[in-house]
Write an enzyme that holds these catalytic residues in place. Structure first.
Site, PDB file in Angstrom:
ATOM      1  N   TYR A  19     -13.674  -0.949   5.972  1.00 37.38           N
ATOM      2  CA  TYR A  19     -12.366  -0.917   6.626  1.00 37.38           C
ATOM      3  C   TYR A  19     -12.252   0.102   7.744  1.00 37.38           C
ATOM      4  O   TYR A  19     -11.199   0.220   8.359  1.00 37.38           O
ATOM      5  CB  TYR A  19     -11.273  -0.739   5.562  1.00 37.38           C
ATOM      6  N   HIS A  25     -14.310  -9.212  -5.904  1.00 35.48           N
ATOM      7  CA  HIS A  25     -13.264  -8.924  -6.899  1.00 35.48           C
ATOM      8  C   HIS A  25     -12.727 -10.191  -7.573  1.00 35.48           C
ATOM      9  O   HIS A  25     -12.064 -10.103  -8.604  1.00 35.48           O
ATOM     10  CB  HIS A  25     -12.099  -8.160  -6.271  1.00 35.48           C
ATOM     11  N   ASP A  80     -20.983  -2.502  -2.236  1.00 40.78           N
ATOM     12  CA  ASP A  80     -19.614  -2.223  -1.783  1.00 40.78           C
ATOM     13  C   ASP A  80     -19.111  -0.963  -2.502  1.00 40.78           C
ATOM     14  O   ASP A  80     -19.503  -0.688  -3.644  1.00 40.78           O
ATOM     15  CB  ASP A  80     -18.721  -3.416  -2.114  1.00 40.78           C
ATOM     16  N   GLU A 134      -2.104  -6.158  -4.027  1.00 43.84           N
ATOM     17  CA  GLU A 134      -2.213  -5.836  -2.595  1.00 43.84           C
ATOM     18  C   GLU A 134      -2.607  -7.021  -1.740  1.00 43.84           C
ATOM     19  O   GLU A 134      -2.560  -6.958  -0.517  1.00 43.84           O
ATOM     20  CB  GLU A 134      -3.179  -4.664  -2.396  1.00 43.84           C
ATOM     21  N   ASP A 180     -17.820  -0.043   2.957  1.00 44.67           N
ATOM     22  CA  ASP A 180     -16.722   0.903   2.730  1.00 44.67           C
ATOM     23  C   ASP A 180     -17.204   2.181   2.032  1.00 44.67           C
ATOM     24  O   ASP A 180     -16.388   3.049   1.699  1.00 44.67           O
ATOM     25  CB  ASP A 180     -15.538   0.261   1.978  1.00 44.67           C
ATOM     26  N   TYR A 235       0.849  -1.193   0.000  1.00 48.06           N
ATOM     27  CA  TYR A 235       0.000   0.000   0.000  1.00 48.06           C
ATOM     28  C   TYR A 235       0.882   1.240   0.000  1.00 48.06           C
ATOM     29  O   TYR A 235       1.687   1.434   0.919  1.00 48.06           O
ATOM     30  CB  TYR A 235      -0.902  -0.009   1.252  1.00 48.06           C
ATOM     31  N   HIS A 253     -16.357  -0.499  -3.905  1.00 44.64           N
ATOM     32  CA  HIS A 253     -15.590  -0.848  -5.109  1.00 44.64           C
ATOM     33  C   HIS A 253     -16.454  -1.614  -6.104  1.00 44.64           C
ATOM     34  O   HIS A 253     -17.342  -2.379  -5.712  1.00 44.64           O
ATOM     35  CB  HIS A 253     -14.379  -1.716  -4.722  1.00 44.64           C
TER      36      HIS A 253
HETATM   37  C1  SP5 Z   1     -13.528  -6.248  -0.950  1.00 42.11           C
HETATM   38  C2  SP5 Z   1     -12.886  -4.893  -1.071  1.00 42.11           C
HETATM   39  O1  SP5 Z   1     -13.446  -3.905  -0.597  1.00 42.11           O
HETATM   40  N1  SP5 Z   1     -11.675  -4.816  -1.644  1.00 42.11           N
HETATM   41  C3  SP5 Z   1     -11.004  -3.587  -1.831  1.00 42.11           C
HETATM   42  C4  SP5 Z   1      -9.618  -3.758  -2.346  1.00 42.11           C
HETATM   43  C5  SP5 Z   1      -8.925  -2.451  -2.509  1.00 42.11           C
HETATM   44  N2  SP5 Z   1      -7.525  -2.633  -2.685  1.00 42.11           N
HETATM   45  C6  SP5 Z   1      -6.774  -1.543  -3.216  1.00 42.11           C
HETATM   46  C7  SP5 Z   1      -6.627  -0.483  -2.213  1.00 42.11           C
HETATM   47  C8  SP5 Z   1      -5.966   0.712  -2.813  1.00 42.11           C
HETATM   48  C9  SP5 Z   1      -6.490   1.893  -2.079  1.00 42.11           C
HETATM   49  N3  SP5 Z   1      -6.089   3.116  -2.640  1.00 42.11           N
HETATM   50  C10 SP5 Z   1      -6.765   4.161  -1.924  1.00 42.11           C
HETATM   51  C11 SP5 Z   1      -6.134   5.465  -2.104  1.00 42.11           C
HETATM   52  C12 SP5 Z   1      -6.547   6.332  -0.950  1.00 42.11           C
HETATM   53  N4  SP5 Z   1      -5.723   7.494  -0.886  1.00 42.11           N
HETATM   54 ZN    ZN Z   2     -14.770  -2.556  -1.271  1.00 46.01          ZN
END
Ligand code: SP5
Ligand code: ZN
Length: 342
Positions: free
Chosen positions: A324, A160, A196, A118, A285, A19, A198
């Site tokens: 989160y 995902h 969600d 990640e 989230d 990250y 995302h």
């Molecule tokens: C299941 C789920 O919610 N998976 C999410 C996975 C996200 N992984 C990548 C995270 C990158 C986050 N970048 C955020 C930038 C904030 N400044």
């Molecule tokens: Zn998510």
């Protein structure tokens, strides 16, 4: 409603997430589930059921056999290669390389089967992913056997994970496996509503050519948000599935008024489809204090939208995905279930 839950989620306890150029403790951590069960208990909603073992058939009905075989042995291959840390991909079959070759060696395999970097693979991750799909399948059967709704407290999450790739903290697509199982158990049409933050790229890809499963997703616009390469409004399905995918990409700092209007449009799509059952990919989230997301929902908004989902008047399976802001994840998640039942 009943909650399907198992302590085997603790088997997924990786130490690292790549990250911002550093290895941090993963946002997707075991305490997420502890805060949710604590809130269920506090409100007297802790009616827990242990998952049954459904074996691999429902998984192989969704995921590629080579991918499943890779996941089952990835940690062992990595550990046998002598690496000291957790398994993280470093090279991909990207635009200028061949996408058709499947390497033998673990670094190549990781890149082939990963869609993001990640999600470190650690000892026990596969066993937790297996338990998580059994949680979803057990809850799906509660709904198919007559419960109005059920809550699958899945961890690791799933939306995902595509036919043949893991990433975004997901290994097996719990919601897709459950929705397909519900199809086999007599629901002729199943709608998946993914709330969600995302985009549920894996679920979209899995059902993209099908007209018996409608996929509706509200998410951060991929021009700004993970998974960055899918989730645009012009992705509407293909072949027989044309018109059975509906994406609602939403802008940075979207407040509940904007998000809720998209939800109402999504629910209208589900009503028009004539679904027999609903699967909600429930990530919280979207919360204003989520550390990796950018919507502005407040805790009371989760209660409100739970009520709107209940208005679809369908047998409903809630499948846990992301979220989160760990201190508030229990309140926000249980608010949705409470709002649904009110
Ligand atoms: C299941 C789920 O919610 N998976 C999410 C996975 C996200 N992984 C990548 C995270 C990158 C986050 N970048 C955020 C930038 C904030 N400044
Ligand atoms: Zn998510």
């Amino acid at each position: 409603m009943k909650t399907v839950f198992t302590e085997r989620h603790y088997l997924r306890n990786s130490k690292t997430e790549l990250y911002g150029g550093t290895l941090v403790r993963p946002f997707e951590c075991p305490e997420r589930i502890e805060f949710i069960t604590a809130e269920l208990d506090k409100r007297g909603l802790g009616d827990y059921v242990e998952p049954a073992d459904y074996g691999m058939d429902p998984v192989l009905a969704i995921h590629d056999a080579g991918f499943v075989d890779f996941l089952s042995k990835a940690w062992q291959l990595w550990a046998d290669s002598g690496y000291k840390g957790e398994a993280i991909p470093t090279v991909w079959p990207s635009r200028s390389l061949s996408v058709d070759r499947i390497p033998k060696q673990i670094d190549g395999l990781l890149g082939y089967y990963a869609l993001a970097g990640e999600t470190s693979i650690s000892e026990g991750s596969w066993e937790a992913a297996l338990a998580s799909k059994d949680v979803a399948l057990t809850a799906a059967d509660l709904v198919m056997n007559g419960d109005r709704a059920a809550f699958a407290l899945c961890r690791p999450p799933g939306h995902h994970a595509s036919t043949s790739q893991f990433g975004g903290y997901c290994f097996l697509n719990n919601a897709a496996i459950a929705a397909n199982h519900m199809r086999g158990k007599g629901a002729a049409k199943v709608a998946i509503l993914d709330v969600d933050f995302h985009h549920g790229n894996g679920t979209q890809e899995i059902f993209y050519n099908r007209d018996d499963v409608l996929f509706v997703s509200l998410h951060g616009d991929p021009v700004d948000a993970f998974p960055h390469f899918l989730g645009y409004a012009d992705e509407t399905g293909a072949g027989a599935g044309e018109g059975f995918t509906a994406n609602f990409p939403l802008p940075v700092a979207a407040p509940y008024e904007v998000w809720g209007a998209a939800l109402d449009e999504g629910l209208k799509r589900i009503a028009d489809f004539g679904a027999d059952a609903l699967v909600v990919s429930l990530g919280v989230d979207t919360f204003e204090k989520d550390p990796i997301s950018f919507f502005k929902l407040r805790s009371q908004d989760f209660t409100d939208y739970g009520g709107r989902i209940a208005g679809a008047n369908l047998p409903t399976l809630f499948v846990m995905e992301g979220g989160y802001a760990v201190e508030e994840i229990g309140i926000n998640t249980v608010n949705v279930l409470d709002g649904f039942e009110a």
